[in-house]
Design a protein around this motif. Sequence first.
Motif, short mmCIF file in Angstrom:
data_model
loop_
_atom_site.label_atom_id
_atom_site.label_comp_id
_atom_site.label_asym_id
_atom_site.label_seq_id
_atom_site.Cartn_x
_atom_site.Cartn_y
_atom_site.Cartn_z
N MET A 1 47.44 29.67 55.04
CA MET A 1 46.95 29.79 53.67
C MET A 1 48.00 30.52 52.83
SD MET A 1 44.06 28.25 53.81
CE MET A 1 42.92 28.64 52.53
N MET A 2 48.05 30.15 51.57
CA MET A 2 49.01 30.78 50.67
C MET A 2 48.35 31.03 49.32
SD MET A 2 51.37 27.42 50.16
CE MET A 2 50.73 26.57 51.60
N GLN A 3 48.88 32.03 48.63
CA GLN A 3 48.35 32.33 47.31
C GLN A 3 49.11 31.52 46.26
OE1 GLN A 3 48.16 36.58 46.78
NE2 GLN A 3 46.57 36.79 48.34
N ILE A 4 48.70 31.65 45.03
CA ILE A 4 49.16 30.76 43.97
C ILE A 4 50.68 30.84 43.73
CG2 ILE A 4 48.71 32.33 42.04
CD1 ILE A 4 47.56 29.78 40.56
N GLY A 5 51.28 32.02 43.87
CA GLY A 5 52.71 32.15 43.64
C GLY A 5 53.52 31.33 44.63
N GLU A 6 53.20 31.45 45.90
CA GLU A 6 53.89 30.68 46.93
C GLU A 6 53.61 29.19 46.77
OE1 GLU A 6 54.10 30.30 51.82
OE2 GLU A 6 52.81 31.84 50.91
N PHE A 7 52.37 28.87 46.46
CA PHE A 7 52.00 27.46 46.27
C PHE A 7 52.75 26.87 45.08
CE2 PHE A 7 48.98 24.06 45.00
CZ PHE A 7 48.98 23.34 46.18
N SER A 8 52.91 27.65 44.04
CA SER A 8 53.66 27.23 42.86
C SER A 8 55.10 26.90 43.25
CB SER A 8 53.63 28.33 41.80
OG SER A 8 54.54 28.06 40.76
N ARG A 9 55.72 27.76 44.04
CA ARG A 9 57.11 27.51 44.48
C ARG A 9 57.19 26.26 45.36
NH1 ARG A 9 56.66 32.97 44.64
NH2 ARG A 9 56.19 33.06 46.87
N TYR A 21 45.27 22.46 36.33
CA TYR A 21 44.81 21.43 37.25
C TYR A 21 43.47 21.81 37.86
CZ TYR A 21 49.05 18.49 37.31
OH TYR A 21 50.05 17.62 36.99
N GLU A 22 43.31 23.09 38.17
CA GLU A 22 42.03 23.55 38.71
C GLU A 22 40.94 23.45 37.64
OE1 GLU A 22 39.91 27.44 40.74
OE2 GLU A 22 42.02 27.56 40.19
N GLU A 23 41.27 23.86 36.43
CA GLU A 23 40.29 23.85 35.32
C GLU A 23 39.76 22.45 35.05
OE1 GLU A 23 40.56 24.50 30.54
OE2 GLU A 23 41.63 25.94 31.78
N VAL A 24 40.63 21.45 35.14
CA VAL A 24 40.21 20.07 34.84
C VAL A 24 39.74 19.33 36.08
CG1 VAL A 24 41.64 19.91 32.76
CG2 VAL A 24 42.54 19.08 34.96
N GLY A 25 39.71 20.01 37.23
CA GLY A 25 39.14 19.41 38.43
C GLY A 25 40.08 18.61 39.30
N LEU A 26 41.38 18.73 39.06
CA LEU A 26 42.33 17.98 39.89
C LEU A 26 42.53 18.63 41.25
CD1 LEU A 26 45.04 16.94 37.29
CD2 LEU A 26 43.14 15.58 38.17
N ILE A 27 42.48 19.95 41.30
CA ILE A 27 42.60 20.66 42.57
C ILE A 27 41.46 21.66 42.69
CG2 ILE A 27 45.11 20.37 42.82
CD1 ILE A 27 45.49 23.18 41.74
N ARG A 28 41.11 21.94 43.93
CA ARG A 28 40.01 22.87 44.21
C ARG A 28 40.44 23.85 45.30
NH1 ARG A 28 34.96 18.64 44.65
NH2 ARG A 28 35.12 17.81 42.55
N PRO A 29 41.18 24.88 44.92
CA PRO A 29 41.58 25.85 45.94
C PRO A 29 40.36 26.65 46.42
CG PRO A 29 42.20 26.64 43.77
CD PRO A 29 41.67 25.24 43.59
N THR A 30 40.46 27.13 47.64
CA THR A 30 39.42 28.03 48.13
C THR A 30 39.68 29.41 47.52
OG1 THR A 30 40.70 28.57 50.09
CG2 THR A 30 39.12 26.76 50.29
N ARG A 31 38.73 30.28 47.66
CA ARG A 31 38.86 31.64 47.11
C ARG A 31 38.65 32.67 48.21
NH1 ARG A 31 39.97 32.40 41.45
NH2 ARG A 31 39.64 30.39 40.47
N THR A 32 39.39 33.75 48.11
CA THR A 32 39.20 34.87 49.03
C THR A 32 37.97 35.65 48.59
OG1 THR A 32 40.51 36.44 47.74
CG2 THR A 32 41.71 35.06 49.35
#
Length: 128
Positions: A1-9, A21-32
């Motif tokens: 699992m990775m957080q948003i910064g690493e995922f962004s890179r 992308y999350e706001e418009v429903g394209l991606i659905r990351p899990t939450r800690t």
Amino acid sequence: MMQIGEFSRKTDLTIDTLRYYEEVGLIRPTRTTGNRRQYCTADIDWVNFLKRLKKTGISIQHMQRYAQLRYAGNQTIPERLTLLQEQETQLNIIMAETQGNLDFLHRKMILYREIQAKSSSTPNPPKN
């Protein structure tokens, strides 16, 4: 699992884009438990698919619909296939138009080369 910064890179998308992308429903990351976004390697593949889909010129609305269907499961494959086929039709139209434009340019370039060849083989009149 990775957080948003690493995922962004890893996806070469800005954090703001990922949040959008999350706001418009394209991606659905899990939450800690602390409500931080978490992404897995499968999310990288999904985002890369979305990036490629975007390059086809598909609308954000169709991308959203596709994402909804994907998250709903494999029973939606026929409808996802239809969305992709519709985009394929659009790309084929664009390709035909682009080919027509290329053909036009090539004909014009042939004409100019013929004119150049004739003018270089004809002696120039003397200058006064």
